[in-house]
Write a protein that holds these residues in place. Structure first.
Motif, mmCIF file in Angstrom:
data_model
loop_
_atom_site.group_PDB
_atom_site.id
_atom_site.type_symbol
_atom_site.label_atom_id
_atom_site.label_comp_id
_atom_site.label_asym_id
_atom_site.label_seq_id
_atom_site.Cartn_x
_atom_site.Cartn_y
_atom_site.Cartn_z
ATOM 1 N N LEU A 63 -1.517 -1.410 -3.573
ATOM 2 C CA LEU A 63 -2.816 -1.656 -2.941
ATOM 3 C C LEU A 63 -3.356 -0.302 -2.502
ATOM 4 O O LEU A 63 -2.600 0.673 -2.433
ATOM 5 C CB LEU A 63 -2.667 -2.607 -1.741
ATOM 6 C CG LEU A 63 -2.321 -4.053 -2.077
ATOM 7 C CD1 LEU A 63 -2.051 -4.843 -0.796
ATOM 8 C CD2 LEU A 63 -3.430 -4.718 -2.870
ATOM 9 N N PRO A 64 -4.651 -0.221 -2.207
ATOM 10 C CA PRO A 64 -5.202 1.078 -1.786
ATOM 11 C C PRO A 64 -4.413 1.696 -0.639
ATOM 12 O O PRO A 64 -4.032 1.020 0.320
ATOM 13 C CB PRO A 64 -6.626 0.721 -1.355
ATOM 14 C CG PRO A 64 -6.964 -0.479 -2.186
ATOM 15 C CD PRO A 64 -5.684 -1.256 -2.291
ATOM 16 N N HIS A 65 -4.170 2.984 -0.754
ATOM 17 C CA HIS A 65 -3.302 3.694 0.191
ATOM 18 C C HIS A 65 -3.805 3.630 1.637
ATOM 19 O O HIS A 65 -3.016 3.683 2.574
ATOM 20 C CB HIS A 65 -3.111 5.146 -0.240
ATOM 21 C CG HIS A 65 -2.074 5.862 0.543
ATOM 22 N ND1 HIS A 65 -0.723 5.577 0.425
ATOM 23 C CD2 HIS A 65 -2.170 6.818 1.492
ATOM 24 C CE1 HIS A 65 -0.046 6.341 1.257
ATOM 25 N NE2 HIS A 65 -0.897 7.110 1.910
ATOM 26 N N ASP A 71 1.750 2.055 -3.470
ATOM 27 C CA ASP A 71 0.584 2.206 -4.340
ATOM 28 C C ASP A 71 0.232 0.955 -5.135
ATOM 29 O O ASP A 71 -0.393 1.037 -6.187
ATOM 30 C CB ASP A 71 0.747 3.407 -5.297
ATOM 31 C CG ASP A 71 0.792 4.720 -4.557
ATOM 32 O OD1 ASP A 71 0.070 4.849 -3.549
ATOM 33 O OD2 ASP A 71 1.540 5.612 -4.978
ATOM 34 N N LEU A 91 -4.625 1.235 3.313
ATOM 35 C CA LEU A 91 -4.065 0.077 4.017
ATOM 36 C C LEU A 91 -2.659 0.340 4.550
ATOM 37 O O LEU A 91 -2.097 -0.486 5.264
ATOM 38 C CB LEU A 91 -4.048 -1.146 3.091
ATOM 39 C CG LEU A 91 -5.428 -1.653 2.676
ATOM 40 C CD1 LEU A 91 -5.301 -2.740 1.610
ATOM 41 C CD2 LEU A 91 -6.195 -2.161 3.881
ATOM 42 N N SER A 92 -2.093 1.507 4.231
ATOM 43 C CA SER A 92 -0.752 1.837 4.737
ATOM 44 C C SER A 92 -0.806 2.602 6.054
ATOM 45 O O SER A 92 0.229 2.932 6.620
ATOM 46 C CB SER A 92 0.012 2.661 3.699
ATOM 47 O OG SER A 92 -0.579 3.936 3.555
ATOM 48 N N ALA A 151 -4.691 -3.151 7.662
ATOM 49 C CA ALA A 151 -4.106 -4.256 6.899
ATOM 50 C C ALA A 151 -4.332 -5.587 7.619
ATOM 51 O O ALA A 151 -4.636 -6.600 6.990
ATOM 52 C CB ALA A 151 -2.608 -4.008 6.671
ATOM 53 N N SER A 195 -3.541 -4.223 -8.082
ATOM 54 C CA SER A 195 -2.344 -3.386 -8.108
ATOM 55 C C SER A 195 -2.411 -2.375 -9.248
ATOM 56 O O SER A 195 -2.130 -1.191 -9.057
ATOM 57 C CB SER A 195 -1.099 -4.265 -8.250
ATOM 58 O OG SER A 195 0.057 -3.475 -8.391
ATOM 59 N N SER A 225 -5.071 0.221 -8.407
ATOM 60 C CA SER A 225 -4.632 1.094 -7.317
ATOM 61 C C SER A 225 -3.591 2.095 -7.797
ATOM 62 O O SER A 225 -3.651 3.277 -7.445
ATOM 63 C CB SER A 225 -4.081 0.238 -6.177
ATOM 64 O OG SER A 225 -3.711 1.041 -5.090
ATOM 65 N N ALA A 227 0.834 -1.205 0.000
ATOM 66 C CA ALA A 227 0.000 0.000 0.000
ATOM 67 C C ALA A 227 0.870 1.257 0.000
ATOM 68 O O ALA A 227 0.517 2.258 -0.638
ATOM 69 C CB ALA A 227 -0.934 -0.015 1.202
#
Length: 129
Positions: A19-21, A17, A23-24, A34, A121, A124, A14
């Protein structure tokens, strides 16, 4: 162990980028979002199939992950290597050798999940731009 390890992979992806941000995000020192997403995904796998199917899928993804890691190590320039060149070849050979013991249905499911992951990916990264 699987949930905590995979949630950190989701966190790193994440941040880059893949995965959707969202989740970071780190809350109270932990990537709670996450962890929840990975836990829900594993729960879904267990509910849809059975524990043996989930183990098989886990084996596929681990073998694929380590095969890619060994292929990456083979591409390192000699000056950046820490170990002998034969070691990643041995690791790659071991991954391929163990792969024959995994149920073929697990490989089909693994291919589907990898395809889904690549699609997520790409989407995203496109949305991040």
């Amino acid at each position: 162990n699987l949930i905590l390890g995979l949630s950190r992979v989701v966190l790193a992806m994440a941040r880059r980028d893949h995965l959707p941000h969202g989740l970071s995000r780190i809350d109270d020192g932990s990537p709670n979002r996450a962890v929840l997403v990975v836990g829900a995904f594993i729960l879904l796998l267990v509910l849809v199939g059975d524990v043996r199917a989930t183990w098989g899928l886990s084996a596929v993804t681990v073998l694929l992950y380590y095969a890619i890691t060994n292929l990456s190590a083979l591409r390192l320039p000699d000056g950046d290597r820490r170990f002998w060149r034969w070691m990643p070849w041995a690791g790659l050979t071991a991954c391929l050798g163990l792969a024959v013991f995994v149920d073929p249905l697990s490989w089909v499911a693994g291919a589907g999940i990898v395809t889904m992951g690549v699609a997520i990916s790409w989407a995203s990264r496109a949305l991040a731009r």
